[in-house]
Write an enzyme that holds these catalytic residues in place. Sequence first.
Site, short mmCIF file in Angstrom:
data_model
loop_
_atom_site.label_atom_id
_atom_site.label_comp_id
_atom_site.label_asym_id
_atom_site.label_seq_id
_atom_site.Cartn_x
_atom_site.Cartn_y
_atom_site.Cartn_z
N ILE A 1 0.84 -1.21 0.00
CA ILE A 1 0.00 0.00 0.00
C ILE A 1 0.88 1.26 0.00
O ILE A 1 0.57 2.25 -0.67
CB ILE A 1 -0.98 -0.02 1.20
CG1 ILE A 1 -1.81 -1.31 1.16
CG2 ILE A 1 -1.88 1.21 1.19
CD1 ILE A 1 -2.62 -1.58 2.42
N LYS B 1 -3.79 -3.52 15.89
CA LYS B 1 -4.36 -2.35 15.22
C LYS B 1 -5.30 -1.60 16.17
O LYS B 1 -5.28 -0.38 16.27
CB LYS B 1 -5.14 -2.78 13.97
CG LYS B 1 -4.26 -3.29 12.85
CD LYS B 1 -3.49 -2.16 12.22
CE LYS B 1 -2.27 -2.65 11.49
NZ LYS B 1 -1.36 -1.62 11.02
N THR C 1 -10.69 -4.70 10.63
CA THR C 1 -10.63 -5.78 11.61
C THR C 1 -10.98 -5.29 13.02
O THR C 1 -11.43 -6.06 13.86
CB THR C 1 -9.24 -6.45 11.56
OG1 THR C 1 -9.28 -7.68 12.26
CG2 THR C 1 -8.15 -5.59 12.15
N ASP D 1 -12.95 -16.17 10.88
CA ASP D 1 -13.61 -15.45 9.78
C ASP D 1 -15.04 -15.07 10.14
O ASP D 1 -15.70 -15.76 10.90
CB ASP D 1 -13.65 -16.34 8.52
CG ASP D 1 -12.40 -16.19 7.67
OD1 ASP D 1 -11.54 -15.35 8.01
OD2 ASP D 1 -12.28 -16.93 6.67
N TYR E 1 -2.86 -9.79 15.51
CA TYR E 1 -2.70 -8.73 14.50
C TYR E 1 -3.82 -7.70 14.66
O TYR E 1 -3.58 -6.49 14.73
CB TYR E 1 -2.71 -9.31 13.07
CG TYR E 1 -2.90 -8.22 12.04
CD1 TYR E 1 -1.84 -7.38 11.71
CD2 TYR E 1 -4.14 -7.99 11.45
CE1 TYR E 1 -2.03 -6.33 10.80
CE2 TYR E 1 -4.33 -6.96 10.54
CZ TYR E 1 -3.26 -6.13 10.23
OH TYR E 1 -3.45 -5.10 9.34
N ASP F 1 14.55 0.60 10.74
CA ASP F 1 13.45 0.01 11.50
C ASP F 1 12.82 1.08 12.38
O ASP F 1 13.53 1.90 12.98
CB ASP F 1 14.05 -1.13 12.36
CG ASP F 1 12.99 -2.04 12.89
OD1 ASP F 1 12.15 -1.59 13.71
OD2 ASP F 1 12.97 -3.22 12.48
N LYS G 1 1.67 -8.00 9.14
CA LYS G 1 0.23 -8.05 8.81
C LYS G 1 -0.36 -9.44 8.56
O LYS G 1 -1.49 -9.53 8.10
CB LYS G 1 -0.02 -7.17 7.59
CG LYS G 1 0.67 -7.67 6.32
CD LYS G 1 0.04 -7.10 5.07
CE LYS G 1 0.68 -7.66 3.84
NZ LYS G 1 0.11 -7.22 2.59
N SER H 1 -7.48 -0.85 10.25
CA SER H 1 -8.13 -1.92 9.50
C SER H 1 -9.56 -2.12 9.96
O SER H 1 -9.88 -1.90 11.15
CB SER H 1 -7.33 -3.20 9.74
OG SER H 1 -8.04 -4.32 9.30
N ASP I 1 11.90 2.17 5.62
CA ASP I 1 11.39 0.79 5.62
C ASP I 1 12.55 -0.15 5.94
O ASP I 1 13.67 0.04 5.44
CB ASP I 1 10.80 0.46 4.22
CG ASP I 1 9.89 -0.77 4.22
OD1 ASP I 1 10.35 -1.84 4.65
OD2 ASP I 1 8.74 -0.64 3.78
N ASN J 1 -1.94 -15.64 2.22
CA ASN J 1 -3.05 -15.86 3.16
C ASN J 1 -4.33 -15.26 2.62
O ASN J 1 -5.41 -15.72 2.91
CB ASN J 1 -2.76 -15.15 4.50
CG ASN J 1 -1.49 -15.65 5.14
OD1 ASN J 1 -1.38 -16.83 5.44
ND2 ASN J 1 -0.52 -14.76 5.34
N PHE K 1 2.66 3.17 7.76
CA PHE K 1 2.28 1.88 7.20
C PHE K 1 3.03 0.73 7.85
O PHE K 1 2.59 -0.41 7.77
CB PHE K 1 2.64 1.81 5.70
CG PHE K 1 1.92 2.77 4.80
CD1 PHE K 1 0.61 2.53 4.41
CD2 PHE K 1 2.56 3.90 4.31
CE1 PHE K 1 -0.04 3.39 3.56
CE2 PHE K 1 1.92 4.77 3.45
CZ PHE K 1 0.61 4.52 3.07
#
Length: 339
Positions: free
Chosen positions: A13, A154, A127, A296, A150, A59, A85, A125, A32, A199, A81
């Site tokens: 992204i 977030k 999520t 899920d 994960y 880092d 993930k 996210s 990065d 995944n 970012f």
Amino acid sequence: MAKIFLTGGAGYIGSHTAVELLNEGYEVVVYDNLYNSSKESIKRVEEITGKSLTFYEGDIRDREKLTKILKAEKVDAIIHFAGLKAVGESVRKPLEYYENNVGGSITLLEIMNELEIKNIVFSSSATVYGNPDTVPITESSPKKDCTNPYGWSKSMVEQIMMDAQLANPKLNVILLRYFNPVGAHESGKIGEDPKGIPNNLMPYISQVAIGKLEKLGVFGNDYDTPDGTGVRDYIHVVDLAKGHVRAIKKIMENPGLKIYNLGTGVGYSVLDMVHAFSKACKKELPYEIKPRREGDIATCYADPTLAKEELSWEATKTLEEMCEDTWHWQTMNPNGYNS
Ligand code: NAD
Ligand code: WQD
């Protein structure tokens, strides 16, 4: 023009966002550690835009290096970012995920306070909504229990950023809750380059299409959805990247704390995705119904109204484009950036 610092900007992204920022005339600095990316993506961003950016390998947990670079670069805003993930991996390695995603974000916020950098946009996210009571999901829908470390990372970083903003009203924080990013730049030069077996659905389908994987396992066909398979809000990564440019414009107005969903508002099922991709690659794609995947949910899609009203942003790319652009990237780079 403003200078924007992208942690994790060599990733999927981040690299697409770098393109859109450069196209709009922003200066871009990428930081990065290349844990899940390659320097090649930076080169490709420069090829696409015909502009250069500054890249540092480092880092976010390296306080000394990050402080030194941020002091020297004098950036106007940060888009954060950087992070790990992979949902399944986070269950096996929770401490690594919390240390990188939560610990790294705290280090970044501390350095921002010290250097009086006041603008941060964070990659959150959908999520964080857990299993929502109703869809579409608005920003005022409650945050719920996450099903993996994960997701919790977030959710925690969101809370940490909200508290940091409350304690320091000069700080501007925009939390962007992405739905399911897919697709690639239309040039085919940058895209998602997962390490090992993917995944996520779209890269998995794409690798079946190119013959690297034998067939797709569809995780459950007994959900309460039109065809029984899971429904998600897939958003083209270039639309998502443009959403970040709008968020940067917004953050320059000193908005304090803002939270936006970045999605299309439309849900597609797993089988919708298989059929749409099949059209794009002009092949039948073998699949097999498997048991549900733990953690899920049946259905998840956004109400993107707030981003439209306040950021003047909305997703415009179609499912067809998401599949065609993914396939273009996959065929031009069968082994990702290592091709
Ligand atoms: P990505 O793995 O391609 O990009 C993340 C980048 O961060 C990588 O280039 C990686 O090398 C770098 N990184 C990781 N840890 C770092 C560290 N400690 N210091 C410096 N760099 C580090 O992932 P992406 O899909 O581009 O995701 C970007 C962000 O968006 C992540 O925070 C992710 O959690 C979030 N997000 C992604 C999705 C998705 O489905 N792709 C959905 C919602 C949110
Ligand atoms: C989509 C649908 C699967 C793979 C994840 C994270 C979320 C966010 C986006 C970062 C589901 C089905 C998948 C496969 C399948 N990431 N599927 N076979 O789970 O919605 O979201 O990525 O923040 O936090 O949880 O995305 O692409 O894994 O799955 O049938 O091989 O495809 O069951 O219905 P998900 P996904």
